[in-house]
Design a protein around this motif. Structure first.
Motif, mmCIF file in Angstrom:
data_model
loop_
_atom_site.group_PDB
_atom_site.id
_atom_site.type_symbol
_atom_site.label_atom_id
_atom_site.label_comp_id
_atom_site.label_asym_id
_atom_site.label_seq_id
_atom_site.Cartn_x
_atom_site.Cartn_y
_atom_site.Cartn_z
ATOM 1 N N VAL A 782 0.827 -1.208 0.000
ATOM 2 C CA VAL A 782 0.000 0.000 0.000
ATOM 3 C C VAL A 782 0.859 1.256 0.000
ATOM 4 O O VAL A 782 0.594 2.218 -0.716
ATOM 5 N N ASP A 783 1.932 1.256 0.819
ATOM 6 C CA ASP A 783 2.803 2.422 0.931
ATOM 7 C C ASP A 783 4.255 1.978 0.779
ATOM 8 O O ASP A 783 4.891 1.575 1.752
ATOM 9 N N PRO A 784 4.815 2.059 -0.418
ATOM 10 C CA PRO A 784 6.204 1.611 -0.653
ATOM 11 C C PRO A 784 7.233 2.407 0.127
ATOM 12 O O PRO A 784 8.389 1.988 0.226
ATOM 13 N N HIS A 785 6.844 3.559 0.690
ATOM 14 C CA HIS A 785 7.786 4.406 1.418
ATOM 15 C C HIS A 785 7.750 4.172 2.926
ATOM 16 O O HIS A 785 8.456 4.884 3.659
ATOM 17 N N ASP A 786 6.948 3.251 3.397
ATOM 18 C CA ASP A 786 6.833 3.023 4.840
ATOM 19 C C ASP A 786 8.113 2.361 5.342
ATOM 20 O O ASP A 786 8.322 1.149 5.190
ATOM 21 N N LEU A 787 8.992 3.149 5.971
ATOM 22 C CA LEU A 787 10.296 2.641 6.403
ATOM 23 C C LEU A 787 10.176 1.532 7.429
ATOM 24 O O LEU A 787 10.915 0.541 7.376
ATOM 25 N N ASP A 788 9.262 1.693 8.394
ATOM 26 C CA ASP A 788 9.102 0.657 9.417
ATOM 27 C C ASP A 788 8.755 -0.677 8.775
ATOM 28 O O ASP A 788 9.332 -1.722 9.121
ATOM 29 N N ALA A 789 7.817 -0.656 7.831
ATOM 30 C CA ALA A 789 7.406 -1.896 7.171
ATOM 31 C C ALA A 789 8.540 -2.474 6.326
ATOM 32 O O ALA A 789 8.759 -3.693 6.306
ATOM 33 N N LEU A 790 9.264 -1.609 5.628
ATOM 34 C CA LEU A 790 10.386 -2.084 4.812
ATOM 35 C C LEU A 790 11.461 -2.746 5.677
ATOM 36 O O LEU A 790 11.985 -3.814 5.331
ATOM 37 N N MET A 791 11.798 -2.118 6.804
ATOM 38 C CA MET A 791 12.842 -2.666 7.666
ATOM 39 C C MET A 791 12.427 -3.988 8.283
ATOM 40 O O MET A 791 13.200 -4.950 8.313
ATOM 41 N N VAL A 792 11.185 -4.071 8.763
ATOM 42 C CA VAL A 792 10.709 -5.323 9.364
ATOM 43 C C VAL A 792 10.617 -6.413 8.306
ATOM 44 O O VAL A 792 10.960 -7.583 8.552
ATOM 45 N N SER A 793 10.159 -6.040 7.114
ATOM 46 C CA SER A 793 10.074 -7.026 6.031
ATOM 47 C C SER A 793 11.447 -7.593 5.697
ATOM 48 O O SER A 793 11.625 -8.820 5.562
ATOM 49 N N ALA A 794 12.441 -6.717 5.563
ATOM 50 C CA ALA A 794 13.795 -7.171 5.254
ATOM 51 C C ALA A 794 14.340 -8.074 6.353
ATOM 52 O O ALA A 794 14.936 -9.134 6.087
ATOM 53 N N TYR A 795 14.146 -7.683 7.592
ATOM 54 C CA TYR A 795 14.682 -8.441 8.725
ATOM 55 C C TYR A 795 14.025 -9.819 8.836
ATOM 56 O O TYR A 795 14.710 -10.841 9.011
ATOM 57 N N ALA A 797 12.460 -11.525 6.495
ATOM 58 C CA ALA A 797 12.855 -12.356 5.346
ATOM 59 C C ALA A 797 14.234 -12.959 5.599
ATOM 60 O O ALA A 797 14.480 -14.144 5.312
ATOM 61 N N ALA A 798 15.149 -12.156 6.152
ATOM 62 C CA ALA A 798 16.483 -12.675 6.470
ATOM 63 C C ALA A 798 16.414 -13.760 7.531
ATOM 64 O O ALA A 798 17.100 -14.793 7.433
ATOM 65 N N ALA A 799 15.579 -13.538 8.555
ATOM 66 C CA ALA A 799 15.447 -14.529 9.622
ATOM 67 C C ALA A 799 14.902 -15.852 9.095
ATOM 68 O O ALA A 799 15.193 -16.928 9.632
ATOM 69 N N LEU A 800 14.107 -15.786 8.029
ATOM 70 C CA LEU A 800 13.538 -16.998 7.424
ATOM 71 C C LEU A 800 14.415 -17.549 6.301
ATOM 72 O O LEU A 800 14.022 -18.476 5.596
ATOM 73 N N GLY A 801 15.601 -16.957 6.095
ATOM 74 C CA GLY A 801 16.538 -17.454 5.082
ATOM 75 C C GLY A 801 16.240 -16.999 3.671
ATOM 76 O O GLY A 801 16.800 -17.546 2.711
ATOM 77 N N GLN A 802 15.363 -16.012 3.490
ATOM 78 C CA GLN A 802 15.001 -15.517 2.158
ATOM 79 C C GLN A 802 15.937 -14.363 1.796
ATOM 80 O O GLN A 802 15.575 -13.189 1.859
ATOM 81 N N LYS A 803 17.175 -14.699 1.389
ATOM 82 C CA LYS A 803 18.240 -13.713 1.218
ATOM 83 C C LYS A 803 17.909 -12.653 0.170
ATOM 84 O O LYS A 803 18.056 -11.450 0.422
ATOM 85 N N GLN A 804 17.491 -13.060 -0.994
ATOM 86 C CA GLN A 804 17.251 -12.096 -2.068
ATOM 87 C C GLN A 804 16.141 -11.119 -1.695
ATOM 88 O O GLN A 804 16.259 -9.904 -1.930
ATOM 89 N N GLU A 805 15.061 -11.645 -1.131
ATOM 90 C CA GLU A 805 13.948 -10.777 -0.731
ATOM 91 C C GLU A 805 14.405 -9.817 0.359
ATOM 92 O O GLU A 805 14.052 -8.625 0.362
ATOM 93 N N ALA A 806 15.208 -10.312 1.311
ATOM 94 C CA ALA A 806 15.677 -9.471 2.405
ATOM 95 C C ALA A 806 16.530 -8.322 1.885
ATOM 96 O O ALA A 806 16.350 -7.154 2.271
ATOM 97 N N LEU A 807 17.471 -8.627 0.986
ATOM 98 C CA LEU A 807 18.351 -7.586 0.467
ATOM 99 C C LEU A 807 17.598 -6.596 -0.419
ATOM 100 O O LEU A 807 17.915 -5.396 -0.449
ATOM 101 N N ARG A 808 16.582 -7.086 -1.131
ATOM 102 C CA ARG A 808 15.792 -6.184 -1.984
ATOM 103 C C ARG A 808 15.061 -5.151 -1.129
ATOM 104 O O ARG A 808 15.084 -3.946 -1.435
ATOM 105 N N ARG A 809 14.414 -5.596 -0.051
ATOM 106 C CA ARG A 809 13.695 -4.666 0.820
ATOM 107 C C ARG A 809 14.664 -3.737 1.546
ATOM 108 O O ARG A 809 14.372 -2.548 1.746
#
Length: 874
Positions: A782-795, A797-809
């Motif tokens: 909904v909001d691509p600029h939401d920093l909180d959501a981007l940071m949590v999403s990246a983190y 994804a990394a915790a679940l081993g989804q490296k590419q998705e984590a680095l993209r976010r």
């Protein structure tokens, strides 16, 4: 009409006789030692009323006349729907009479002949206590509170009669006779069995003596016999002075046992150990009722009780017409006067120009009668609109008005809470009652000590909310000694549309209650149907759809919200609420420039629009202009230096900027002024955490949660415990936060960390990371600029081993905020989860070099190993 024969004053009034060219006598209701009561019709206003004669108030008796006029004025000054009103004082055949409200129904003594249901107890008790409190607020003591002086209408409405001392019997049949004493001795006045011990000892009557009598009536109502009523006056005196009222078996009657504590406190033999004011008793009584209802008790009204009274005694129905008071309302008697409390009403508030600005809160009005969702919503919507109108008018005169949202979020229900939690030193409180097509609001201006400065009331037709609201606003401004111009802006001239709009606002403000989202939308749609040109109603509908999206993450609501606000804008570009709605949607969907434009427009239309001001500052933050954001926050403080929320906003901004040493003194100063403000306290606790003051942070949050449990405070406390290595309490706090406010990606991510760091169930941790990832991804969509959501999403994804998705976010977050210390911190966490120690160490150094909390990093299980040596990147 037959012409009545001439009669002398001594012979009374004849049926058909016209008094004061206006009141036609129908029949004599009763007589006693003090005077007579007659049923009459008002030929001008076409209503039924009671005419009362008072012996000694004839034309030649100047003392009696002065007393009657003075006490009629006092009675008229008591603004309460639960006190029989005096309509008029008129001269007829050389004597003065009072025209009074006609009350149809039994007195409370008759009601008590049948067992009283628990729900009936609370319904009557609260209304009765409100009535006595209103009298005290108006400067009057009753001095003769007993069941015979309390009427209960067929609609379950309580009315208190006979302010002053009466010399009469309780009922025409002589059953349960209780006779008031006027001159039992110097200073002794009241009814045996209902008089306070100190009054029996000939001390002056006080508020506490009325509280004692009120406590006895509540005791009987709760199911106990009158504990101090003996066979004779002497017996009653001995019982009152020498025995204690036994505890009641309340549980067997379906009432909460804690009610005994209230009754015993009201009935304490020592006045100083009773409730200090009736207001204090009312607060405890309402709280007891709320807990009783919350525990699963059924609610009800008094009508069922009245049905039992009717069924139990056919002869009693003939006595329902009116309680035949043989004394006028609030009539002073020689040797036994109705006592005037040290004057509370009428004391003017000092003109604000001579004193520092004061903080005013409008707390929720108490709804009298059946709890109804629609009535409560209308009442809340009306309160919010009144608050907004006052906020526009009062500041120029040195008075700040708390936003209705703050009062609601902090759960303020009493003046004491408003002062203690938010520092309000002036409070508007009141009661709201709807009977038939009429609405009555009693409202009072109360200071920080709970002292009533002024009271007033407004009665209007339900179909005319304009008069109701405008009258309350003007009344409050008059109480504040301020200009009474035209501060009320309705946005429509259609009463049906405005009433529906107020319902919608009320439902919107309690959006977390199941079904209220649907009710809010339906109410705004009814408003629009009644007035298709009502722009604010479209804004309300847009807000309802947006809040529905926020609560459910259902993206379909976004288009509906935007469409509603766009329609409002097409109707009028001058309505601040429309621009606030559009700005909120734009900000929440990543259109920062559009959001800024809308918030600027809203502020231009309403310079004190808090939504616009805070939204504008956040757009500057989102677009990487922190200096401009700080300027707006400080501008808000300069404009409203006595408004706590502005300090909170600035402190929170500095916290996000990792400027902890600047944020701490601002928040500490605000907390010192508003020590129980949960928002300020929990932000200060977070600053302490970031400064490494873990114990102080935890203690501060624990106090805040004890005062008012809150999902965000619970989440913050869970984080503190987590970084202290207290994993079990961390899990408990975060699970509670998740239950309190579900579907929050930040809470789910913290909970996943708690499961993972504690070495507990890995499946639970993975499930929580998945939930946090899903929720944060929805938000980013909904909001691509939401920093909180981007940071949590990246983190996550990394915790679940989804490296590419984590680095993209992560790269998206870095692109939007290349110099944000918290983004640097999350970058370190992402690389740590991915097992890239060298990158994690670089980003840890970068975060600390940008000012991020070393304490947070060094106490984090996943980052502690990378905290040293630290060399900030150039």
């Amino acid at each position: 009409m037959p012409i009545p024969e001439a009669r002398s004053a001594e012979s009374g009034l004849a049926d058909g006789e016209v008094v004061g060219e206006r009141y036609c006598v129908r029949r004599r209701l009763g007589a006693g030692g003090m005077g007579e009561a007659y049923l009459a019709d008002d030929l001008v206003l076409h209503r039924r009323l009671v005419l009362k004669r008072l012996k000694g108030a004839q034309q030649g008796d100047n003392a009696g006349t002065r007393l009657l006029i003075r006490e009629a004025k006092r009675s008229s000054s008591i603004a309460s729907p639960h006190i029989a009103q005096v309509y008029d004082v008129c001269m007829h055949r050389g004597e003065w009479l009072l025209a009074m409200e006609y009350v149809a129904g039994p007195n409370l003594r008759e009601v008590l002949r049948a067992p009283v249901a628990a729900s009936t107890f609370f319904d009557i008790a609260v209304q009765l206590t409100e009535a006595v409190g209103a009298a005290h607020a108006g400067g009057i003591l009753h001095c003769d509170i007993k069941p015979e002086n309390i009427m209960v209408t067929e609609q379950g409405f309580v009315k208190v009669l006979d302010f002053g001392l009466a010399q009469r019997k309780a009922d025409a049949a002589g059953v349960n006779e209780t006779t008031s004493l006027v001159d039992a001795g110097p200073g002794v006045s009241g009814t045996p069995g209902y008089m306070a011990p100190e009054v029996l000892r000939e001390s002056p009557a006080t508020e506490q003596s009325d509280i004692f009598s009120l406590g006895l009536v509540l005791y009987e109502l709760a199911g106990g016999a009158a504990p101090f009523k003996g066979e004779s006056f002497a017996d009653s005196v001995q019982l009152t002075l020498g025995t204690e009222a036994p505890l009641l078996p309340l549980g067997a009657r379906g009432l909460p046992e804690e009610l005994n504590r209230l009754l015993q406190k009201a009935l304490n033999k020592q006045p100083q150990r009773r409730y200090a004011t009736v207001r204090d008793l009312l607060v405890d009584l309402r709280a007891c009722q709320e807990r009783w209802v919350a525990a699963g008790a059924s609610t009800g009204r008094v009508q069922a009780q009245l049905a039992r009274v009717r069924a139990g005694s056919e002869s009693s129905t003939r006595r329902w017409a009116v309680w035949l008071g043989l004394l006028t309302v609030v009539v002073v008697l020689a040797g036994g006067a109705a006592v005037v409390v040290s004057k509370r009403a009428g004391k003017p508030v000092p003109r604000p120009g001579a004193v520092p600005a004061r903080l005013l809160a409008v707390i929720p009005f108490h709804v009298i009668g059946v709890e109804d969702a629609g009535l409560s919503a209308y009442n809340e919507g009306l309160r919010e609109s009144i608050t907004s109108s006052l906020a526009r008018a009062a500041p120029a005169n040195g008075i700040e008005v708390l936003a209705a949202s703050e009062v609601r979020v902090h759960g303020l229900h009493t003046p004491e809470e408003a002062h203690r939690r938010l520092g309000a030193d002036l409070v508007i409180e009141g009661s709201y009652q709807q009977y038939g097509q009429q609405v009555r609001i009693l409202f009072s201006l109360v200071d920080a000590t709970g002292k009533v400065l002024h009271s007033d009331s407004v009665t209007s037709q339900l179909t005319d909310p304009f008069v109701l609201e405008d009258s309350v606003v003007r009344g409050v401004l008059s109480m504040l000694d301020l200009s009474t111009g035209s501060p009320t802006l309705f946005g429509t001239r259609n009463a049906e549309a405005y009433a529906a709009y107020l319902h919608g606002i009320g439902y919107l403000r309690d959006f977390q209650i199941a079904g209220n989202a649907k009710h809010a939308m339906e109410s705004f749609e009814r408003a629009i149907a009644a007035d298709p040109g009502f722009a604010a109603a479209y804004a309300g509908l847009g807000d309802a759809h947006w809040q529905s999206y926020v609560a459910s993450a259902d993206a379909r609501q976004i288009a509906l919200a935007r469409a509603s606000c766009d329609k409002g804008l097409a109707l009028s570009g001058q309505v601040a609420e429309v621009h606030d709605c559009l700005g909120t949607i734009a900000a929440g969907t990543g259109r920062v420039e559009q959001a800024r434009l809308e918030f600027v427009r809203a502020q231009q239309r309403d310079g004190r629009d808090d939504t616009a001001l805070q939204g504008l500052a956040r757009t500057y933050e989102q677009s990487g202009e922190p200096a401009e954001a700080e300027r707006v926050y400080r501008q808000a403080i300069a404009a409203r230096p006595h408004y706590w929320a502005n300090y909170y906003a600035l402190g929170n901004f500095l916290l996000r900027r990792a400027q902890y040493d600047q944020a701490a003194p601002i928040l500490e100063s605000a907390v010192q002024q508003f020590p129980a403000n949960s928002f300020l306290v929990r932000r200060l606790a977070v600053v302490y955490f970031m400064q490494g003051r873990m114990e102080q942070s935890a203690a501060t949050l624990e106090r805040a949660i004890a005062e008012q449990p809150d999902a965000v405070a619970l989440r913050d406390l869970g984080q503190v415990y987590l970084h202290e290595g207290k994993f079990a309490p961390a899990v408990a706090a975060l699970e509670r936060a998740s239950r309190t406010q579900p579907n929050q990606f930040s809470t789910e991510a913290d909970l996943a960390d708690a499961y993972a760091w504690s070495g507990g169930d890995r499946q639970k941790a993975e499930a929580a990371y998945h939930r946090a990832l899903e929720l944060s991804e929805r938000r980013v969509h909904v909001d691509p600029h939401d920093l909180d959501a981007l940071m949590v999403s990246a983190y996550c994804a990394a915790a679940l081993g989804q490296k590419q998705e984590a680095l993209r976010r992560l790269q998206e977050a870095l692109r939007y905020a290349p110099q944000d210390a918290e983004v640097d911190y999350y970058a370190a966490r992402v690389y740590a989860q991915l097992g890239d120690g060298e990158a994690a160490r670089r980003w840890v150094a970068q975060a600390i070099g940008s000012g991020y909390s070393r304490a947070d990093i060094e106490s984090a299980v996943d980052l502690a190993a990378y905290a040293a040596p630290l060399t900030p990147r150039g």
